[in-house]
Scaffold this motif. Structure first.
Motif, PDB file in Angstrom:
ATOM      1  N   UNK A   1      28.434 -15.723 -15.655  1.00 41.68           N
ATOM      2  CA  UNK A   1      27.848 -14.422 -15.364  1.00 41.68           C
ATOM      3  C   UNK A   1      28.331 -13.933 -14.006  1.00 41.68           C
ATOM      4  N   UNK A   2      28.613 -12.627 -13.930  1.00 41.86           N
ATOM      5  CA  UNK A   2      29.026 -11.990 -12.677  1.00 41.86           C
ATOM      6  C   UNK A   2      28.039 -10.863 -12.361  1.00 41.86           C
ATOM      7  N   UNK A   3      27.500 -10.907 -11.150  1.00 38.15           N
ATOM      8  CA  UNK A   3      26.512  -9.918 -10.704  1.00 38.15           C
ATOM      9  C   UNK A   3      26.972  -9.329  -9.381  1.00 38.15           C
ATOM     10  N   UNK A   4      26.995  -8.011  -9.284  1.00 37.49           N
ATOM     11  CA  UNK A   4      27.381  -7.363  -8.031  1.00 37.49           C
ATOM     12  C   UNK A   4      26.144  -7.116  -7.178  1.00 37.49           C
ATOM     13  N   UNK A   5      26.184  -7.582  -5.939  1.00 44.00           N
ATOM     14  CA  UNK A   5      25.051  -7.479  -5.025  1.00 44.00           C
ATOM     15  C   UNK A   5      25.145  -6.174  -4.247  1.00 44.00           C
ATOM     16  N   UNK A   6      24.037  -5.471  -4.174  1.00 43.43           N
ATOM     17  CA  UNK A   6      23.957  -4.226  -3.406  1.00 43.43           C
ATOM     18  C   UNK A   6      23.568  -4.576  -1.970  1.00 43.43           C
ATOM     19  N   UNK A   7      24.549  -4.771  -1.121  1.00 39.81           N
ATOM     20  CA  UNK A   7      24.281  -5.237   0.247  1.00 39.81           C
ATOM     21  C   UNK A   7      23.640  -4.173   1.121  1.00 39.81           C
ATOM     22  N   UNK A   8      23.510  -2.954   0.632  1.00 37.57           N
ATOM     23  CA  UNK A   8      22.810  -1.924   1.403  1.00 37.57           C
ATOM     24  C   UNK A   8      21.302  -2.108   1.374  1.00 37.57           C
TER      25      UNK A   8
ATOM     26  N   UNK B   1      27.450 -19.210  -6.983  1.00 38.15           N
ATOM     27  CA  UNK B   1      28.305 -19.047  -5.809  1.00 38.15           C
ATOM     28  C   UNK B   1      28.358 -17.574  -5.435  1.00 38.15           C
ATOM     29  N   UNK B   2      28.393 -17.282  -4.152  1.00 35.85           N
ATOM     30  CA  UNK B   2      28.554 -15.920  -3.666  1.00 35.85           C
ATOM     31  C   UNK B   2      29.966 -15.762  -3.122  1.00 35.85           C
ATOM     32  N   UNK B   3      30.677 -14.750  -3.612  1.00 36.42           N
ATOM     33  CA  UNK B   3      32.029 -14.427  -3.141  1.00 36.42           C
ATOM     34  C   UNK B   3      31.992 -13.101  -2.396  1.00 36.42           C
ATOM     35  N   UNK B   4      32.546 -13.107  -1.194  1.00 39.06           N
ATOM     36  CA  UNK B   4      32.669 -11.860  -0.422  1.00 39.06           C
ATOM     37  C   UNK B   4      34.152 -11.616  -0.169  1.00 39.06           C
ATOM     38  N   UNK B   5      34.842 -11.052  -1.144  1.00 34.56           N
ATOM     39  CA  UNK B   5      36.281 -10.834  -1.027  1.00 34.56           C
ATOM     40  C   UNK B   5      36.619  -9.617  -0.187  1.00 34.56           C
ATOM     41  N   UNK B   6      35.766  -8.611  -0.209  1.00 37.79           N
ATOM     42  CA  UNK B   6      35.968  -7.411   0.601  1.00 37.79           C
ATOM     43  C   UNK B   6      34.616  -7.007   1.190  1.00 37.79           C
TER      44      UNK B   6
ATOM     45  N   UNK C   1      27.001 -27.360   5.488  1.00 36.80           N
ATOM     46  CA  UNK C   1      28.192 -26.613   5.873  1.00 36.80           C
ATOM     47  C   UNK C   1      28.948 -26.252   4.600  1.00 36.80           C
ATOM     48  N   UNK C   2      29.012 -24.958   4.316  1.00 36.46           N
ATOM     49  CA  UNK C   2      29.727 -24.484   3.128  1.00 36.46           C
ATOM     50  C   UNK C   2      31.128 -24.047   3.516  1.00 36.46           C
ATOM     51  N   UNK C   3      32.099 -24.451   2.707  1.00 41.13           N
ATOM     52  CA  UNK C   3      33.468 -23.972   2.884  1.00 41.13           C
ATOM     53  C   UNK C   3      34.005 -23.568   1.514  1.00 41.13           C
ATOM     54  N   UNK C   4      34.974 -22.672   1.523  1.00 40.04           N
ATOM     55  CA  UNK C   4      35.591 -22.216   0.282  1.00 40.04           C
ATOM     56  C   UNK C   4      37.042 -22.663   0.240  1.00 40.04           C
ATOM     57  N   UNK C   5      37.420 -23.259  -0.889  1.00 43.71           N
ATOM     58  CA  UNK C   5      38.794 -23.681  -1.149  1.00 43.71           C
ATOM     59  C   UNK C   5      39.410 -22.717  -2.161  1.00 43.71           C
ATOM     60  N   UNK C   6      40.592 -22.209  -1.870  1.00 47.04           N
ATOM     61  CA  UNK C   6      41.388 -21.440  -2.824  1.00 47.04           C
ATOM     62  C   UNK C   6      42.719 -22.157  -3.006  1.00 47.04           C
TER      63      UNK C   6
END
Length: 238
Positions: free
Chosen positions: A4-11, A49-54, A197-202
């Protein structure tokens, strides 16, 4: 299984509260399932998982054995009045069944790389304490130690593409290191502070054991799975 993919409204202030507390986000994700799946390690579990790509887009990904209903999360951290539902859920079984030995995929993993250490004044036989790996070199080493048991091998770079004589052997980068400290309701033990401590691997990986990789994709990798760590996702290699 479902992805599932959910877009978060950061406003929205409630969205920012969720993003600032892995414990709150854990609770919000769990409330999306009438019957939370087992967490005893015997089968698939809920991973997120939360992704903040932009700066303009923050995405929450959830892998789960049952289909979630994110209506409550939309009310908290989405766009309740929008025409679209606010999330998309995909069947995951066909993708998992299609994994084959030798396939190459791009991957992303947010994890909590830790190791066990002795206290400064500990004696032989004293219990160890869990500590976070702090440097990219040790964090990469943590992942490389687990790749075989997880059913994949991280792709090695050709010699002419390695920029450093040591530590640049793989198609892998480490980013977004986040030391986190947050509170949860007091447990019976009285310990209510959590530090991770969270880190992201790509990077890129090659499938070595499809069954083990399917287990990794549905049960997670490493510690702190309840707090947004452990979810490995794959994407076609460009």
């Amino acid at each position: 299984m479902y992805l599932t993919r959910f877009r978060v409204n950061t406003a929205r202030s409630e969205a920012r509260r969720l993003l600032g507390s892995p414990h709150r986000m854990h609770g919000a994700v769990n409330m999306s399932f009438p019957v939370p799946p087992t967490r005893d390690g015997t089968g698939p579990r809920v991973l997120w998982r939360v992704d903040r790509d932009t700066p303009a887009q923050t995405l929450l990904f959830i892998v789960s054995p049952t289909r979630p209903d994110l209506t409550g999360l939309v009310d908290q951290a989405g766009w309740p009045a929008a025409d679209e539902p606010g999330w998309t859920t995909y069947g995951y079984e066909k993708f998992l069944a299609g994994l084959a030995q030798g396939d190459t995929w791009g991957f992303r993993l947010t994890a909590n790389p830790v190791h066990n250490i002795h206290h400064q004044y500990s004696k032989p036989g004293d219990p160890t304490k869990r500590a976070a790996h702090r440097t990219p070199r040790h964090q990469i080493g943590w992942l490389l130690e687990r790749q075989e048991r997880a059913g994949f091998a991280i792709v090695e770079k050709p010699l002419d593409r390695r920029l450093l004589p040591e530590g640049d052997e793989h198609e892998l980068i480490v980013r977004d290191q986040q030391p986190l400290q947050f509170r949860r309701p007091p447990a019976k033990s009285g310990r209510d502070d959590v530090r991770i401590t969270r880190v992201t691997f790509d990077g890129r990986l090659r499938v070595t054991d499809p069954d083990l990789l399917r287990r990794t994709l549905t049960q997670g990798l490493g510690k702190a799975k309840a707090y947004g760590c452990g979810l490995l996702t794959l994407a076609p290699v460009r």
